[in-house]
Design a protein around this motif. Structure first.
Motif, short mmCIF file in Angstrom:
data_model
loop_
_atom_site.label_atom_id
_atom_site.label_comp_id
_atom_site.label_asym_id
_atom_site.label_seq_id
_atom_site.Cartn_x
_atom_site.Cartn_y
_atom_site.Cartn_z
N THR A 18 -33.43 -0.92 76.06
CA THR A 18 -33.26 -1.32 74.66
C THR A 18 -31.93 -1.98 74.35
OG1 THR A 18 -32.47 0.92 74.13
CG2 THR A 18 -34.84 0.45 73.79
N PHE A 19 -30.89 -1.73 75.19
CA PHE A 19 -29.57 -2.28 74.81
C PHE A 19 -28.62 -2.19 75.98
CE2 PHE A 19 -25.24 -1.84 73.13
CZ PHE A 19 -25.18 -2.92 72.26
N GLN A 20 -27.77 -3.21 76.10
CA GLN A 20 -26.61 -3.15 76.97
C GLN A 20 -25.47 -3.84 76.26
OE1 GLN A 20 -24.07 -4.73 78.77
NE2 GLN A 20 -23.57 -2.69 79.53
N LYS A 80 -5.92 6.60 68.61
CA LYS A 80 -5.77 7.51 67.48
C LYS A 80 -5.21 6.78 66.27
CE LYS A 80 -3.47 11.78 66.10
NZ LYS A 80 -2.50 12.83 66.47
N ASP A 81 -4.27 5.86 66.49
CA ASP A 81 -3.67 5.13 65.38
C ASP A 81 -4.70 4.28 64.64
OD1 ASP A 81 -1.22 6.19 65.99
OD2 ASP A 81 -0.59 4.49 67.22
N LYS A 82 -5.67 3.76 65.37
CA LYS A 82 -6.70 2.93 64.75
C LYS A 82 -7.93 3.73 64.36
CE LYS A 82 -4.74 -1.18 65.42
NZ LYS A 82 -4.44 -2.12 64.33
N ASN A 83 -7.92 5.05 64.62
CA ASN A 83 -9.10 5.89 64.38
C ASN A 83 -10.34 5.25 65.01
OD1 ASN A 83 -7.67 7.82 62.86
ND2 ASN A 83 -7.77 6.50 61.05
N LEU A 84 -10.19 4.89 66.30
CA LEU A 84 -11.17 4.03 66.95
C LEU A 84 -11.48 4.52 68.34
CD1 LEU A 84 -12.56 1.10 67.34
CD2 LEU A 84 -10.32 0.43 68.25
N PHE A 85 -12.76 4.45 68.71
CA PHE A 85 -13.10 4.50 70.13
C PHE A 85 -14.34 3.64 70.36
CE2 PHE A 85 -15.94 7.99 68.92
CZ PHE A 85 -17.04 7.81 69.75
N ALA A 86 -14.45 3.11 71.59
CA ALA A 86 -15.58 2.26 71.95
C ALA A 86 -15.87 2.46 73.43
CB ALA A 86 -15.27 0.79 71.66
N LEU A 87 -17.12 2.30 73.79
CA LEU A 87 -17.51 2.47 75.18
C LEU A 87 -18.68 1.57 75.52
CD1 LEU A 87 -19.52 5.80 75.61
CD2 LEU A 87 -19.04 4.77 73.39
N PRO A 88 -18.72 1.04 76.77
CA PRO A 88 -19.88 0.27 77.21
C PRO A 88 -21.04 1.21 77.52
CG PRO A 88 -18.29 0.46 78.99
CD PRO A 88 -17.67 1.10 77.79
N VAL A 89 -22.25 0.81 77.16
CA VAL A 89 -23.43 1.66 77.38
C VAL A 89 -24.60 0.80 77.82
CG1 VAL A 89 -22.75 3.45 75.73
CG2 VAL A 89 -24.13 1.51 74.96
N THR A 90 -25.48 1.41 78.59
CA THR A 90 -26.79 0.84 78.91
C THR A 90 -27.82 1.85 78.45
OG1 THR A 90 -25.90 -0.32 80.84
CG2 THR A 90 -28.30 -0.01 80.75
N LEU A 91 -28.64 1.46 77.49
CA LEU A 91 -29.51 2.41 76.81
C LEU A 91 -30.99 2.15 77.10
CD1 LEU A 91 -27.81 2.64 73.30
CD2 LEU A 91 -27.37 4.01 75.35
N TYR A 92 -31.71 3.25 77.28
CA TYR A 92 -33.16 3.24 77.42
C TYR A 92 -33.73 4.20 76.38
CZ TYR A 92 -32.57 0.88 81.93
OH TYR A 92 -32.24 -0.02 82.92
N SER A 93 -34.92 3.90 75.94
CA SER A 93 -35.61 4.78 75.00
C SER A 93 -36.99 5.12 75.55
CB SER A 93 -35.77 4.10 73.63
OG SER A 93 -34.51 3.84 73.06
N ARG A 94 -37.47 6.30 75.17
CA ARG A 94 -38.81 6.72 75.58
C ARG A 94 -39.79 6.37 74.46
NH1 ARG A 94 -40.94 10.06 79.37
NH2 ARG A 94 -38.84 10.60 80.11
N VAL A 95 -40.75 5.49 74.77
CA VAL A 95 -41.75 5.07 73.80
C VAL A 95 -43.13 5.31 74.39
CG1 VAL A 95 -42.64 3.14 72.43
CG2 VAL A 95 -40.18 3.30 72.91
N ASP A 96 -43.89 6.23 73.76
CA ASP A 96 -45.25 6.56 74.24
C ASP A 96 -45.25 6.87 75.73
OD1 ASP A 96 -46.25 6.08 71.69
OD2 ASP A 96 -46.56 3.95 72.10
N ASN A 97 -44.33 7.75 76.12
CA ASN A 97 -44.20 8.21 77.50
C ASN A 97 -43.75 7.11 78.47
OD1 ASN A 97 -44.95 10.89 76.95
ND2 ASN A 97 -47.13 10.31 76.99
#
Length: 742
Positions: free
Chosen positions: A665-667, A643-660
């Motif tokens: 796309t990202f880790q 809260k003091d830094k007005n900050l949050f961060a999280l690890p993610v593994t991302l997929y996107s749907r492209v033409d079904n």
């Protein structure tokens, strides 16, 4: 000692009934003669009476477990069992020795009359002239012993498990089955510590593990003191100096073969690493060539204590090893509190493989002091009304006195979820109550679920049982429990969503763990996906079709009430109170279809509860598509938030749907600025993968050791960590500054 509930008339009866009149004894209940198909017997001066006839006349259901030779009588409040030729009877899970064993006469079970009177507190008298036993109905509440009873012996343990239906894997057909537990006390070693306490490192502004209760640390795979990062990897631990402009790995700790290190703590120049080993061996040593030996699983928990006052040269000063599987732990005020589970193998139930053993090795000045200990039956205790074929072990270490022996306790039971604050630990155990009902020629088991709550006081490294409670339903995780101003608050889901019988509840319990307030019946047909208590409020998220976000008032503990709620698509798996009027939810978006909602990407939502009657979803982010994931959704310690830094961060593994098609796309980490007025603003991202690795991931597996698992900050820098290395960024603009590869 078992509280006696018999009257003087009953005590006199034991002496007055003459043995020559055994075949003439009759029984009346509330003035009505009881028709008997077997007459009472006298054995060793004690009267045995028909179990089934008397208890059915008193309104109880009767069951006979033929294989175990156990007769059981039960109603909604009581469960009484007796084993033929057994030395102990069972009253709501508490065993006590019988004057004479139960026996079978002409196909009917006869039990000591004293057993029935003690179980139900019926008034019993004897009419000598008529040779008549007079029983007056009307149950008195059964009172447990003030202290937890001990198991005492392997024979008694087997009987306890048999009565609970846990020894032969039989589903006991009673409304109330039980669980048990043991307690050991160790006052510690009064000897002075053999190492000098080093001065703490110079303080530096840095992040800490995201925990449930302020001042109560939780173990994680990464810890920092602002100058050093301690990071657990697959087979080792890396110590990295981040106090200068250039990061440098200054030490690596390798662990023993077959040992997996899972979590760590950092306290006052001491590093505590918690690990486990998994060993298999044949259950029976002697077997023929035509018999396949059944393997037995024998897990052990390892605790390594290191002196890191000179971090470039960490020194192992203590190793503690014990039987059982590590569940969780907490560290507060220099005291480390731990909970383990040890499964009891019912197919080879012997004292040798039941009683857990512990080895404590102290390493100082070249010496190796080894202390061995074992939990014995006379210190193994059980909770009378709950029984599991599992042993729960608690340990308390005083880290300010590293040579002190731990406070050790063992309980015949199971730990499902745990909440802890500065002075109390609540251990929750799921409990199922079975009731077998005849349906034609088959039997269909039905059940209801409760959560048994066991309160322990945490005092100077000791863990002492103090009270027990019970609430309907089951708790989701540790955030479904909380303590505030001497009360304990619990959120549960009872019933089942698949049968549309589920409902959600909030209970307030006093310090004695008795319910003093409740709110039941929320969101019928749904279940709790996340819960969080914040002072005199509770926030709940339930889900089935939409995401109701409930705001619940707990100012008056005896009368919890819903202040307001909001229905929106998606759900939150984890709730984090940001300030008095802002709650952040981390979960999944949902997409409405003709066949119902389906999962979307990772959803991060800001709830504004300034007007508690009308909560508002003020800001929302959705990352990726349905295959996307973040560890924060099932592990709050993966979230960096300040809260003091007005900050949050999280690890993610991302997929996107492209033409079904679904495309990786990202880790890495997503880093945001947060403000109740402006919502979420992306500061930047960090990944340990190269763009070619991401692009080629559809054709071949990428190096998953580069997956970012944690994000921390220290001073003006932010660090993302993977098993591959550490990347440093400027905290304000996320400019990459350095990448240290191990």
């Amino acid at each position: 000692m078992l509280k006696k509930l018999v009257t003087f008339t009953f005590l006199a009866l034991i002496c007055w009934i003459p043995s020559f009149a055994a075949d003439e004894i009759q029984i009346e209940i509330d003035g009505e003669p009881l028709v008997l198909d077997v007459v009472p017997q006298i054995e060793n001066g004690r009267t045995l009476v028909p179990f089934k006839a008397i208890l059915e006349a008193l309104g109880l259901k009767i069951d006979w477990l033929g294989e175990q030779r156990i007769a059981t009588a039960y109603n909604s409040e009581m469960n009484v069992s007796v084993k033929i030729d057994g030395a102990y009877g069972n009253i709501n899970g508490e065993l006590f020795r019988l004057d004479v064993p139960a026996k079978v006469v002409d196909g009917r079970t006869l039990v000591p009359l004293k057993f029935i009177s003690e179980a139900f507190g019926n008034e019993v008298s004897w009419n000598a002239e008529k040779r008549l036993i007079l029983i007056k109905s009307g149950f008195k509440p059964y009172v447990y012993t003030e202290t937890l009873p001990t198991v005492d012996s392997i024979e008694k343990l087997k009987l306890i498990l048999e009565y609970a239906g846990k020894y032969t894997n039989y589903i006991s057909p009673v409304l109330d089955d039980f669980i048990m537990a043991p307690i050991l006390e160790d006052k510690g070693n009064a000897a002075d510590d053999l190492i000098a306490e080093s001065a703490p490192a110079a303080e530096s502004e840095h992040s800490e593990t995201n925990v449930q209760v302020e001042g109560v640390d939780e173990a994680d795979i990464i810890k920092t003191d602002g100058n050093l990062i301690y990071q657990l990897r697959a087979q080792d631990l890396k110590i990295t100096d981040i106090s200068t402009d250039e990061m440098k790995n200054i030490a690596t700790i390798k662990f023993e073969d077959f040992t997996h290190a899972s979590e760590l703590y950092l306290y006052d120049s001491k590093l505590i690493v918690i690990g486990s080993s998994q060993m298999y061996y044949p259950m029976f040593e002697d077997f023929g060539f035509d018999i396949m030996p059944m393997p037995q699983y024998a897990p052990q928990t390892y605790i390594y204590f290191y002196d890191v006052s000179e971090p470039e040269n960490p020194v192992l000063i203590r190793k503690y090893v014990g039987d059982g599987t590590y569940m969780t732990s907490r560290l507060t005020g220099g005291k480390l509190y731990m909970v383990w589970n040890k499964w009891l193998n019912n197919y080879n139930l012997t004292a040798e493989n039941i009683l857990p053993k512990f080895t404590d090795q102290l390493f100082f000045s070249g010496s190796d002091v080894v202390k061995a200990s074992t939990i014995n039956f006379d210190t193994l205790r059980y909770f009378p009304d709950t029984v599991e074929s599992n042993m729960m072990i608690t340990l308390g270490f005083n880290l300010d006195h590293i040579t002190y022996a731990p406070h050790l306790a063992a309980y015949l039971g199971n730990s499902t979820n745990i909440y802890a604050n500065l002075d109390t630990m609540i251990i929750a155990m799921d409990r199922y109550h079975y009731d077998v009902r005849a349906m034609g020629e088959s039997f269909a088991p039905s059940f209801r679920n409760t959560t048994e709550l066991y309160k322990f006081d945490l005092v100077d490294g000791t863990i002492n049982f103090s009270a027990k409670g019970s609430v309907p339903g089951h708790v989701l995780n540790q955030f479904s429990m909380d303590a505030y101003k001497g009360d304990y608050r619990i959120a549960t889901t009872s019933g089942e969503t698949w049968s549309d019988t589920s409902q959600n509840n909030v209970y307030v319990l006093g310090s004695d763990m008795k319910i003093k307030g409740k709110l039941e019946g929320l969101a019928p047909g749904e279940r709790i996906y996340s819960a969080r208590f914040a002072e005199d409020r509770a926030y709940l998220v339930t889900f089935k079709q939409v995401d109701p976000f409930f705001v619940i008032d707990l100012k008056e503990p005896s009368k919890p009430e819903v202040l307001g709620y909001l229905k929106i698509p998606g759900f939150s798996d984890y709730l984090h109170p940001y300030d008095a009027n802002t709650v952040i939810g981390f979960g999944r978006e949902t997409i409405d279809t003709a066949n119902g909602p389906i999962l979307g990407g990772i959803k991060i939502a800001m709830f504004d509860v300034t007007d508690v009657t009308k909560p508002v979803e003020k800001s929302k982010i959705v990352l990726g598509s349905s295959n996307s994931w973040s560890e924060v959704l099932n592990n709050h310690k993966a979230l960096l938030i300040s809260k003091d830094k007005n900050l949050f961060a999280l690890p993610v593994t991302l997929y996107s749907r492209v033409d079904n098609d679904i495309k990786f796309t990202f880790q890495g980490a997503y880093v945001y600025s947060i403000s109740p007025t402006s919502g979420f603003v992306l500061r930047g991202t960090s990944t340990h993968l190269t763009q070619p690795e991401i692009d080629d991931s559809m054709l071949k597996w990428y190096d998953t050791s580069k997956n970012v698992s944690r994000v921390i900050w220290s001073g003006t820098n932010l660090y993302t960590l993977s098993n591959y290395g550490i990347k440093k960024h400027n905290l304000d603009d996320m400019m990459e500054l350095e990448f240290l590869i191990y």
